[in-house]
Write a protein that holds these residues in place. Structure first.
Motif, PDB file in Angstrom:
ATOM      1  N   LYS A 118       0.638  -1.133   0.038  1.00 33.66           N
ATOM      2  CA  LYS A 118      -0.122  -0.021   0.165  1.00 33.66           C
ATOM      3  C   LYS A 118       0.927   1.238   0.042  1.00 33.66           C
ATOM      4  N   THR A 154      -5.579   2.808  -5.595  1.00 33.87           N
ATOM      5  CA  THR A 154      -6.097   1.373  -4.865  1.00 33.87           C
ATOM      6  C   THR A 154      -7.030   2.010  -3.623  1.00 33.87           C
ATOM      7  N   LYS A 173      -9.177  -0.299  -9.502  1.00 32.76           N
ATOM      8  CA  LYS A 173      -8.157  -0.249  -8.322  1.00 32.76           C
ATOM      9  C   LYS A 173      -7.509  -1.510  -7.898  1.00 32.76           C
ATOM     10  N   VAL A 174      -6.390  -1.283  -7.368  1.00 28.47           N
ATOM     11  CA  VAL A 174      -5.731  -2.534  -6.835  1.00 28.47           C
ATOM     12  C   VAL A 174      -6.395  -2.894  -5.621  1.00 28.47           C
TER      13      VAL A 174
END
Ligand code: AMP
Ligand code: GLY
Length: 436
Positions: A107, A117, A281-282
């Motif tokens: 992150k 993300t 988004k991851v």
């Protein structure tokens, strides 16, 4: 040449099988392998898992290249150790594998490189985590920082569930050290897809797209599992989304790792959410191929996998190209009784041997074995030996036809308590129906 594949799941059966089809390969060892790799032509199981013994074996047998399937040996630094011993191996180093082994690393890395993300915060103190939950409110997703074999992610629909998850991880230490640090992130609505690439650290080749089914029960209900089935390609990744994913996610990850001095070589798996606004988004990175996505993906691969991986190891992936079967491949996982909580072992599997023999006569399906072993009274029966037992994978002209073929095969295989979803591919089929 001789190759070595590390692992014992369905993904490794598929990898070893595909590698063995290369005209340049005469033997693929699988350490430790399963009944599927034991019975497959051209493969041989190797009952060792310790790195020094594997290194000794690779030297003695003059293994040209080792390919690592699962995250555990990557996290333990198998690539670093093989390289230090002067052996060729394909996968990320321990440091690069942090993209999967530490969610906080992943992150923070995404923040540094502006990779889209879910918004998040990291915690190692329960009181701060509880305060964050009260401030932001459910739905929230609580994730253990470390590897937790699919058990480290809790989707909390209510604040109570979120508080309980924090206590389970940070106070009761249910996942041990993997949960000493957690992240709490925003819940993202959307459609989940898997996007896997192969990279030499500079050049990147995307593999075919796919979609997994992580929940145990039909309609994406029930507990999370390692994955109950997958198909490839998925229509959800349109050409424009594909370009968006490469530009906004994959390129910045590989370039970012390289800029930070941690070149990433290997397969990289991005678990992605496509939002209703068509933004991607991851959700997570894995430092390896997905399981069961690999099984349908490799059934469609027309190129020589050995050549591809050699290019990736040698830094010449720009010279490689990948060709795919135009058809869809769909794999259904048959899981053991009690999966995912407490899978039962030693149930006899019937109908499988006949199919494995028939399989040699057709390119249209392959049954990849995962949690299987040879046992029973004769010692030669195929029995269950793990949670996900088989991934029955078939090709078809579209998702519906691939689905029909795979389900027809499943009917011929039996073991007590077997669990399979009845709707693998349903989202893709609905999507295609809507677009006609
Ligand atoms: P992970 O192991 O991080 O992929 O998480 C396991 C599963 O939880 C994913 O496959 C998603 O279905 C779900 N998930 C993870 N993060 C989120 C999120 N931020 N929003 C919604 N669902 C999520
Ligand atoms: N299919 C999801 C995973 O391999 O983690």
């Amino acid at each position: 040449m001789k190759l070595l594949v590390i692992g014992n799941g369905g993904r490794e059966h598929a990898l070893a099988w595909k590698l063995s089809l290369s005209p340049r390969v005469h033997k693929v060892f699988v350490a430790p392998g399963n009944a599927g790799t034991r019975l497959e032509q051209g493969l041989e199981n190797l009952p060792i898992t310790s790195f020094p013994e594997l290194i000794e074996f690779a030297k003695k047998e003059q293994i040209a290249l080792t390919i690592v399937g699962p995250e555990i040996p990557l996290a333990a630094g198998i690539v670093d150790e093989f390289r230090a011993a002067g052996l060729k191996i394909f996968g990320p180093t321990q440091q690069a594998a942090q993209l999967e082994t530490s969610k906080t690393f992943a992150k923070d890395f995404m923040m540094r490189h502006h990779i889209p993300t879910a918004a998040y915060c990291s915690f190692n103190q329960p009181d701060l985590a509880h305060a964050y939950i009260d401030q932001h409110g459910a739905p929230l997703v609580i994730k253990a920082d470390g590897l937790a074999a699919g058990k480290g992610v809790i989707i909390a629909d209510t604040n109570e569930q979120a508080h309980a998850a924090v206590n389970a991880l940070l106070v009761e230490n249910n996942l041990g050290a993997a949960g000493n640090e957690i992240i709490i992130e925003e819940y993202i609505e959307g459609t989940e897809v898997s996007f896997i690439v192969i990279t030499d650290g500079v050049h990147i080749l995307p593999l075919a797209t796919s979609q997994d089914h992580k929940r145990l029960l039909d309609g994406n209900l029930g507990p999370n599992t390692g994955g109950m089935g997958a198909y490839s390609p998925t229509p959800f990744v349109t050409p424009s989304l594909h370009a968006q994913i490469m530009r906004n996610i994959i390129d910045p990850v590989i370039n970012g790792m390289s800029k930070e001095g941690v070149g990433y070589t290997g397969f990289l798996y991005a678990g992605l959410m496509i939002t209703p606004e068509n933004q991607v988004k991851v959700l997570e990175f894995n430092c390896r191929l997905g399981d069961p996505e690999t099984q349908p993906i490799l059934l469609r691969l027309r190129s020589d996998l050995v050549t591809l991986i050699e290019h990736a190891v040698n830094g010449t992936l720009d010279k490689a190209a990948i060709e795919w079967d135009r058809r869809t491949a769909l794999g259904i996982v048959m899981a053991a009784a009690g999966y995912p909580e407490n899978p039962r072992k030693n149930d006899a599997i019937t109908g499988l041997r006949e199919l494995i023999t028939a399989q040699e006569q057709t390119d249209d399906f392959h049954i990849f074995q995962a949690g299987t072993a040879l046992g029973g009274q004769s010692g030669d029966e195929i029995v269950t030996a793990g949670g996900r037992v088989l991934c029955v994978t078939a090709l078809g002209e579209n998702i519906k036809l691939a689905q029909q073929s795979a389900y027809k095969l499943i009917e011929k295989i039996h073991f007590d308590g077997s669990q399979a979803r009845h709707d693998i591919g349903y989202q893709g089929i609905n999507y295609q129906r809507k677009s006609i």
